[in-house]
Motif scaffolding. Structure first.
Motif, PDB file in Angstrom:
ATOM      1  N   SER A 183       0.948  -1.073  -0.019  1.00 18.20           N
ATOM      2  CA  SER A 183      -0.059  -0.040   0.174  1.00 18.20           C
ATOM      3  C   SER A 183       0.865   1.201   0.001  1.00 18.20           C
ATOM      4  CB  SER A 183      -0.828  -0.101   1.188  1.00 18.20           C
ATOM      5  OG  SER A 183      -0.206  -0.053   2.468  1.00 18.20           O
ATOM      6  N   GLU A 184       0.604   2.065  -0.964  1.00 20.27           N
ATOM      7  CA  GLU A 184       1.276   3.102  -1.048  1.00 20.27           C
ATOM      8  C   GLU A 184       0.979   4.357  -0.281  1.00 20.27           C
ATOM      9  OE1 GLU A 184       3.714   5.968  -4.652  1.00 20.27           O
ATOM     10  OE2 GLU A 184       2.383   4.198  -4.965  1.00 20.27           O
ATOM     11  N   ILE A 185       1.988   4.947   0.430  1.00 22.33           N
ATOM     12  CA  ILE A 185       1.362   6.155   1.270  1.00 22.33           C
ATOM     13  C   ILE A 185       1.595   7.599   0.287  1.00 22.33           C
ATOM     14  CG2 ILE A 185       2.039   7.379   3.472  1.00 22.33           C
ATOM     15  CD1 ILE A 185       3.095   4.798   4.607  1.00 22.33           C
ATOM     16  N   LYS A 239      -4.325  15.943   2.260  1.00 21.47           N
ATOM     17  CA  LYS A 239      -5.080  14.424   1.886  1.00 21.47           C
ATOM     18  C   LYS A 239      -3.852  13.560   1.832  1.00 21.47           C
ATOM     19  CE  LYS A 239      -8.160  12.534  -1.357  1.00 21.47           C
ATOM     20  NZ  LYS A 239      -8.869  12.444  -2.698  1.00 21.47           N
ATOM     21  N   ALA A 240      -4.000  12.606   2.951  1.00 20.06           N
ATOM     22  CA  ALA A 240      -3.069  11.483   2.906  1.00 20.06           C
ATOM     23  C   ALA A 240      -3.766   9.937   2.705  1.00 20.06           C
ATOM     24  CB  ALA A 240      -2.433  11.544   4.288  1.00 20.06           C
ATOM     25  N   LYS A 241      -3.134   9.228   2.390  1.00 25.55           N
ATOM     26  CA  LYS A 241      -3.404   7.788   2.302  1.00 25.55           C
ATOM     27  C   LYS A 241      -2.822   6.760   3.323  1.00 25.55           C
ATOM     28  CE  LYS A 241      -4.877   5.794  -1.445  1.00 25.55           C
ATOM     29  NZ  LYS A 241      -6.030   5.524  -1.695  1.00 25.55           N
ATOM     30  N   VAL A 242      -3.798   6.157   4.181  1.00 23.18           N
ATOM     31  CA  VAL A 242      -3.335   5.441   5.349  1.00 23.18           C
ATOM     32  C   VAL A 242      -2.943   4.077   4.797  1.00 23.18           C
ATOM     33  CG1 VAL A 242      -4.258   4.505   7.529  1.00 23.18           C
ATOM     34  CG2 VAL A 242      -5.203   6.600   6.804  1.00 23.18           C
ATOM     35  N   PRO A 243      -1.879   3.621   5.214  1.00 21.80           N
ATOM     36  CA  PRO A 243      -1.301   2.323   4.731  1.00 21.80           C
ATOM     37  C   PRO A 243      -2.290   1.191   5.431  1.00 21.80           C
ATOM     38  CG  PRO A 243       0.149   3.354   6.298  1.00 21.80           C
ATOM     39  CD  PRO A 243      -0.831   4.578   6.014  1.00 21.80           C
ATOM     40  N   GLY A 257      -6.930   1.046   6.789  1.00 20.16           N
ATOM     41  CA  GLY A 257      -6.197   0.732   5.937  1.00 20.16           C
ATOM     42  C   GLY A 257      -6.515   1.098   4.271  1.00 20.16           C
ATOM     43  N   ASN A 258      -5.428   1.506   3.343  1.00 19.57           N
ATOM     44  CA  ASN A 258      -5.877   1.860   2.216  1.00 19.57           C
ATOM     45  C   ASN A 258      -7.023   2.942   1.846  1.00 19.57           C
ATOM     46  OD1 ASN A 258      -3.882   0.510   0.765  1.00 19.57           O
ATOM     47  ND2 ASN A 258      -4.964  -1.438   0.764  1.00 19.57           N
ATOM     48  N   LYS A 259      -7.428   3.809   2.928  1.00 14.93           N
ATOM     49  CA  LYS A 259      -8.414   4.691   2.804  1.00 14.93           C
ATOM     50  C   LYS A 259      -7.620   6.332   2.941  1.00 14.93           C
ATOM     51  CE  LYS A 259     -12.247   1.951   4.825  1.00 14.93           C
ATOM     52  NZ  LYS A 259     -13.108   2.015   5.745  1.00 14.93           N
ATOM     53  N   ASP A 260      -8.409   7.135   2.288  1.00 14.52           N
ATOM     54  CA  ASP A 260      -7.954   8.694   2.539  1.00 14.52           C
ATOM     55  C   ASP A 260      -8.396   9.312   3.668  1.00 14.52           C
ATOM     56  OD1 ASP A 260      -6.567   8.600   0.069  1.00 14.52           O
ATOM     57  OD2 ASP A 260      -8.257   9.027  -1.045  1.00 14.52           O
TER      58      ASP A 260
END
Length: 517
Positions: free
Chosen positions: A180-182, A203-207, A279-282
């Motif tokens: 999963s990319e952060i 805005k960030a992507k949660v691993p 995980g994998n959510k913004d």
């Protein structure tokens, strides 16, 4: 049963198995503990560290392979079928250096194409990928295997002895890494007025952290440049995926520090349980920051966000995102625009006039005064100096092909001069690429479509100014002096006025007498 199904799903999600590769042995060769087969793991970034740890080993005697057994220090109920929970616990212990006795091999990316390989002994192996520092990827543990197969059949990890008399070969897995990319992005408008409250969006992507991460870290800190921006208190909002009211993250799921008026920094630190569940959510954070009065033109108002996250169960890494906001001025020495508009008296010498008041408007009817933190409402926007020049600062410019227009008008002439009623239109636009100001343009035109233009280009040495036009001279006519009291001029006007009044009275009485007859 439900728990078993969930564990099976977790195992399927985190331990990714691929195609089978077969390595054939020489006829009559006895299986032994030095047997190896090449295992490949694909879909990994070049530069990562990929290590395989043997958790299930082969047991041998003089006749060959006997069975599969758990490696020393490893707890597995059935060595032929490790569960996801057992693998997660093993991965956690490996990361904590609690299983230093395990046999391990570093896999190499010989072709630098993201496919790592190593010659591995028969048994089960946990493959852990640690991304290169700054890669911002979290890799799930992988379970790969090397097994004995007899007579070309696929006896994947079955407890069956193999001897020299068997027609045996080694089978292996080709695995594809799941990661999963952060990500972290920061957005806001590119240009703003002094004193404007600008909305920023993070805005960030949660691993997607695996079960071996007991208490992962995921926090975002925002820092604003000194003298450039300051936080507007209570403007910070935290959302799932989209910045909508129904998507707000409950206050109990994060800790907020620095939420005070005029703060230069704040931090949102998410709780580990929330992190693992998303995980994998913004996640989206919005807030307002006030643009201060210090910086104009190429000197931007800056701030930087830093994301700190767990890149494996025992260490953290960071990722940053920044945003720059620009404001502009007119007539300042910093831009070389002195002379675009110059206040002068009308006459042979056209002397430069100080003390003329000008007001800037946002509409061509000059009804709505332009106001910012530097230029206050109800006061003149600018007053001409001894050189006849005016200075206006902290203006927003149009970006991405847009133009912001302003309208300038003299609202009070210097003492002894008439007012000039010309309305000047001022257009400001800027070219900003990847947050960096490349150029900006100031165009001024009058009601007769006369135009003067300045094109500013940012270079390594500073700013180049391509000036087009002669500049505008706002001329004021000097009011004529009245004749002095008691002079000949006054006497002549007085006598003339009296004669006219006497003549008018005589005509009135003559006409009245005729009417009576």
């Amino acid at each position: 049963m439900k728990i078993k199904k969930i564990m099976a799903m977790l195992l399927a999600a985190t331990m990714i198995m691929g195609s089978t590769i077969t390595t054939f042995a020489a006829q009559g060769e006895t299986p032994k503990d030095t047997d190896k087969a090449k295992v490949e793991v694909s879909n990994v970034d070049t530069g990562a560290t990929v290590t395989a740890y043997q958790i299930v080993d082969g047991e041998y005697n003089e006749n060959g392979f006997v069975k599969y057994v758990a490696a020393e220090g490893v707890t597995i109920a059935n060595p032929l079928k490790p569960t996801s929970g057992e693998v997660a616990e093993i991965a956690k212990k490996i990361n904590n250096n609690d299983l230093s006795s395990l046999k391990s091999f570093d896999m190499t990316d010989s072709d630098e194409n993201g496919t790592y390989e190593a010659e591995l002994h028969p048994g089960y192996w946990v493959v852990l990928v640690r991304g290169e520092n700054g890669s911002a990827k979290i890799y799930n543990p992988m379970l790969v295997s090397v097994w004995y197969s007899k007579s070309g059949s696929d006896n994947t990890m079955v407890s069956e002895s193999v001897s020299a008399g068997d027609d045996w070969s080694l089978g292996t897995d080709k695995a594809w890494a799941k990661s999963s990319e952060i990500t972290l992005t920061k957005t806001a408008k590119d240009s703003a007025d002094f004193g404007e409250d600008v909305e920023y969006t993070l805005k960030a992507k949660v691993p997607a952290y695996g079960p071996e991460y007991i208490a992962p870290t995921f926090s975002i800190k925002d820092e604003m440049g000194e003298g450039e921006l300051e936080l507007v208190k209570d403007s910070i909002q935290v959302y799932h995926t989209e910045a909508k009211e129904e998507n707000k993250v409950a206050d109990t799921n994060f800790t907020l520090t620095g939420n005070v008026d005029k703060s230069k920094t704040f931090t949102v630190e998410f709780n580990s349980n929330w992190i693992k569940a998303n995980g994998n959510k913004d996640v989206v954070i919005t807030y307002n920051a006030k643009v201060l009065e210090d910086n104009v033109n190429k000197d931007s108002h800056d701030n930087t966000a830093t994301l700190t996250y767990s890149n494996n169960p025992s260490t953290t890494d960071t990722k940053t995102a920044s945003q720059k906001v620009y404001s502009f001025d007119i007539g300042g020495e910093a831009t070389g625009t002195n002379g675009l508009i110059t206040k002068k008296g009308e006459g042979a010498d056209k002397n430069k006039l100080a003390g003329a008041e000008f007001t800037l408007y946002t509409d061509d009817q000059c009804k709505n005064q332009y106001v910012n933190a530097h230029h206050k409402a109800g006061k003149a926007t600018a007053i001409s100096n001894s050189e006849g020049n005016i200075y206006i600062t902290g203006l927003e410019a149009g970006t991405n092909g847009a133009v912001v227009s302003y309208y300038l008008k003299e609202t009070k002439a210097p003492e002894g001069y008439s007012l000039n009623d010309t309305v000047f239109k001022i257009d400001i636009s800027a070219n900003i690429e990847n947050e960096e100001l490349k150029s900006w343009n100031i165009t001024i035109s009058d009601q007769n479509e006369n135009t003067v233009e300045n094109n500013f280009k940012v270079t390594l040495d500073g700013v180049e100014n391509d000036h087009k036009g002669d500049g505008f001279e706002i001329l004021n006519t000097k009011l004529s002096s009245l004749p002095s009291t008691g002079g000949i001029g006054t006497t002549i006007f007085t006598i003339g006025g009296c004669a006219i009044m006497v003549a008018a009275a005589g005509l009135f009485f003559v006409s009245r007498r005729k009417a009576n007859k």
